[in-house]
Design a protein around this motif. Structure first.
Motif, short mmCIF file in Angstrom:
data_model
loop_
_atom_site.label_atom_id
_atom_site.label_comp_id
_atom_site.label_asym_id
_atom_site.label_seq_id
_atom_site.Cartn_x
_atom_site.Cartn_y
_atom_site.Cartn_z
N LYS A 193 -5.18 -2.16 -6.76
CA LYS A 193 -5.62 -2.77 -5.79
C LYS A 193 -5.23 -3.54 -5.30
O LYS A 193 -4.79 -4.88 -5.89
CB LYS A 193 -7.47 -3.50 -6.90
CG LYS A 193 -8.34 -2.04 -7.12
CD LYS A 193 -9.09 -2.72 -7.77
CE LYS A 193 -10.83 -1.59 -8.42
NZ LYS A 193 -11.06 -2.41 -9.35
N HIS A 251 -3.10 -4.97 -1.16
CA HIS A 251 -3.25 -4.55 -0.15
C HIS A 251 -2.30 -5.47 0.48
O HIS A 251 -1.79 -6.94 0.07
CB HIS A 251 -4.61 -5.44 1.07
CG HIS A 251 -5.68 -5.14 0.44
ND1 HIS A 251 -5.67 -3.77 0.93
CD2 HIS A 251 -6.96 -5.78 0.14
CE1 HIS A 251 -7.30 -3.70 1.17
NE2 HIS A 251 -7.79 -5.19 0.96
N GLU A 252 -1.16 -4.70 1.11
CA GLU A 252 0.22 -5.22 1.36
C GLU A 252 0.02 -5.60 2.71
O GLU A 252 0.04 -3.94 3.88
CB GLU A 252 1.56 -4.42 0.63
CG GLU A 252 2.60 -4.80 1.53
CD GLU A 252 3.52 -3.92 0.65
OE1 GLU A 252 3.95 -4.18 -0.19
OE2 GLU A 252 4.44 -3.28 1.11
N ILE A 253 1.03 -6.69 3.16
CA ILE A 253 0.84 -6.70 5.33
C ILE A 253 2.85 -6.85 5.03
O ILE A 253 2.93 -7.97 4.92
CB ILE A 253 0.02 -7.57 5.34
CG1 ILE A 253 -1.43 -7.47 5.53
CG2 ILE A 253 -0.17 -7.25 7.36
CD1 ILE A 253 -2.53 -8.76 5.68
N TYR A 270 -7.00 -8.60 4.73
CA TYR A 270 -8.50 -7.71 4.78
C TYR A 270 -9.00 -7.34 3.19
O TYR A 270 -9.34 -6.00 3.20
CB TYR A 270 -7.20 -6.13 4.83
CG TYR A 270 -6.54 -5.94 5.61
CD1 TYR A 270 -7.32 -6.34 7.33
CD2 TYR A 270 -5.19 -6.22 6.37
CE1 TYR A 270 -6.63 -5.56 9.23
CE2 TYR A 270 -4.57 -5.71 7.35
CZ TYR A 270 -5.07 -6.03 8.80
OH TYR A 270 -4.48 -6.23 9.96
N GLN A 303 -14.48 -8.34 -3.05
CA GLN A 303 -13.53 -7.94 -3.57
C GLN A 303 -12.48 -10.25 -4.18
O GLN A 303 -12.74 -10.32 -2.84
CB GLN A 303 -12.11 -7.45 -2.22
CG GLN A 303 -12.51 -5.87 -2.53
CD GLN A 303 -11.88 -5.51 -1.51
OE1 GLN A 303 -10.79 -5.68 -0.78
NE2 GLN A 303 -12.66 -4.18 -1.15
N ARG A 310 1.74 -9.47 -0.47
CA ARG A 310 0.53 -8.52 -1.38
C ARG A 310 -0.05 -9.45 -1.59
O ARG A 310 -0.24 -9.92 -2.45
CB ARG A 310 1.52 -8.30 -1.89
CG ARG A 310 2.51 -7.21 -1.46
CD ARG A 310 3.40 -6.86 -2.72
NE ARG A 310 4.53 -5.87 -2.46
CZ ARG A 310 6.15 -6.08 -2.59
NH1 ARG A 310 6.16 -7.08 -3.73
NH2 ARG A 310 7.12 -5.50 -1.91
#
Length: 306
Positions: free
Chosen positions: A98, A100-102, A161, A166, A297
């Motif tokens: 769980k 998100h990486e940008i 995101y 969440q 992250r």
């Protein structure tokens, strides 16, 4: 310093260290650069055997060699390429799936104020001229792999995101960074501050601006006497505090940052009133020792499943 971890790409490093002969070579080169013949005589081995060991150390990034004119001849001189090694072991994280990486390129800043010495470059060429802040507005700066300035800041907008329901548990920011000295200077401290959504998440003092050896990914056209590589820093904002490389940096918590918006604003810079105004250099893909841009992250849990 080499920052290694348990990824398979670091196997050549660990293999290079797994030899008494190669460890002896490192110890000898710590005192003085030597050629293969001198190393062989000190170790009581043939030059061919020592050459094989030196090649393994070169592949691992521990030793560098260069041809030097000496005593009327040309000699291949070996020296240490690094001062130290840090190995980061896997850290427990809240449900690693769980996340998100940008990845944000260093040239994708949305606001800036920079003062000389300053500049920006892609992997192919310098953008504009050195020490002219106007070129930080040049459209080509979006492709930048490195930027530097003596004081000021750059600011980035990072898309959020996370979906409704969440809940963010921790946010990591990973970047390669150093000071900005005229030329290079490994003893050139700089107080670099970090802000997220207008909140001060802490200040880190960079030890210097490194150029003793070429960066592992630095383009071949890049001049030898300027910024070559930085230090990989991991900033982690969690539920109780903010850490940098696992050490306490501030008491700012994830709940105070305000991550419930469409984008986050990340600023990094050096203030004129800082105790150490040593500028900063940001390394992205194609420069330095880590082939990456600025990584964000965010680790989260699905509140709907609780």
């Amino acid at each position: 310093m080499i920052h290694a971890n348990t990824d398979s790409e670091w196997l050549p490093l660990y293999e290079a260290l797994a030899s008494p002969v190669r460890l002896s070579i490192i110890n000898l080169l710590a005192s003085n650069p030597m050629n293969v013949k001198e190393l062989a005589e000190s170790l009581g081995l043939s030059s061919a055997i020592v050459t094989m060991h030196v090649k393994k150390l070169e592949k691992a990034g521990l030793v560098q060699t260069k041809m030097v004119r000496k005593h009327g001849g040309t000699h291949k001189i070996c020296s240490l390429a690094e001062r130290s090694i840090a190995i980061e072991l896997p850290q427990p994280v809240p449900d690693a799936k769980k996340m998100h990486e940008i990845s944000v390129p260093v040239g994708h800043y949305t606001q800036f104020e920079v003062h000389p010495t300053c500049g920006i470059a892609t992997v192919d060429k310098t953008v504009g001229q050195y020490d002219d802040p106007r070129f930080f507005l040049e459209p080509e700066r979006m492709n930048a792999g490195i930027l530097w300035f003596g004081k000021g800041f750059v600011e980035y907008k990072v898309p959020n995101y996370l979906l409704p329901g969440q809940k963010p548990l921790a946010l990591e920011i990973v970047l390669e960074i150093g000071s900005e000295a005229p030329g290079t200077n490994e003893n050139y401290p700089s107080d670099i501050y970090f802000e997220l959504n207008g909140k001060d998440i802490g200040t880190w003092t960079s030890p210097g601006d490194y150029g003793d050896v070429r960066g592992r990914y630095t383009p071949s056209w890049w001049h030898d006497k300027v910024n070559q590589y930085g230090l990989l820093k991991v900033i982690r904002i969690q539920e109780d505090r903010t850490l940098i490389d696992g050490q306490h940096m501030s008491d700012m918590s994830i709940g105070e940052i305000g991550l419930d918006r469409n984008f986050w604003t990340f600023s990094i810079g050096v203030k004129e009133e800082a105790a150490h105004v040593g500028g900063l250099t940001l390394y992205g893909k194609g420069f330095g020792n880590y082939n990456q841009d600025i990584l964000f992250r965010v680790f989260y849990e699905d509140a709907r499943s609780n």
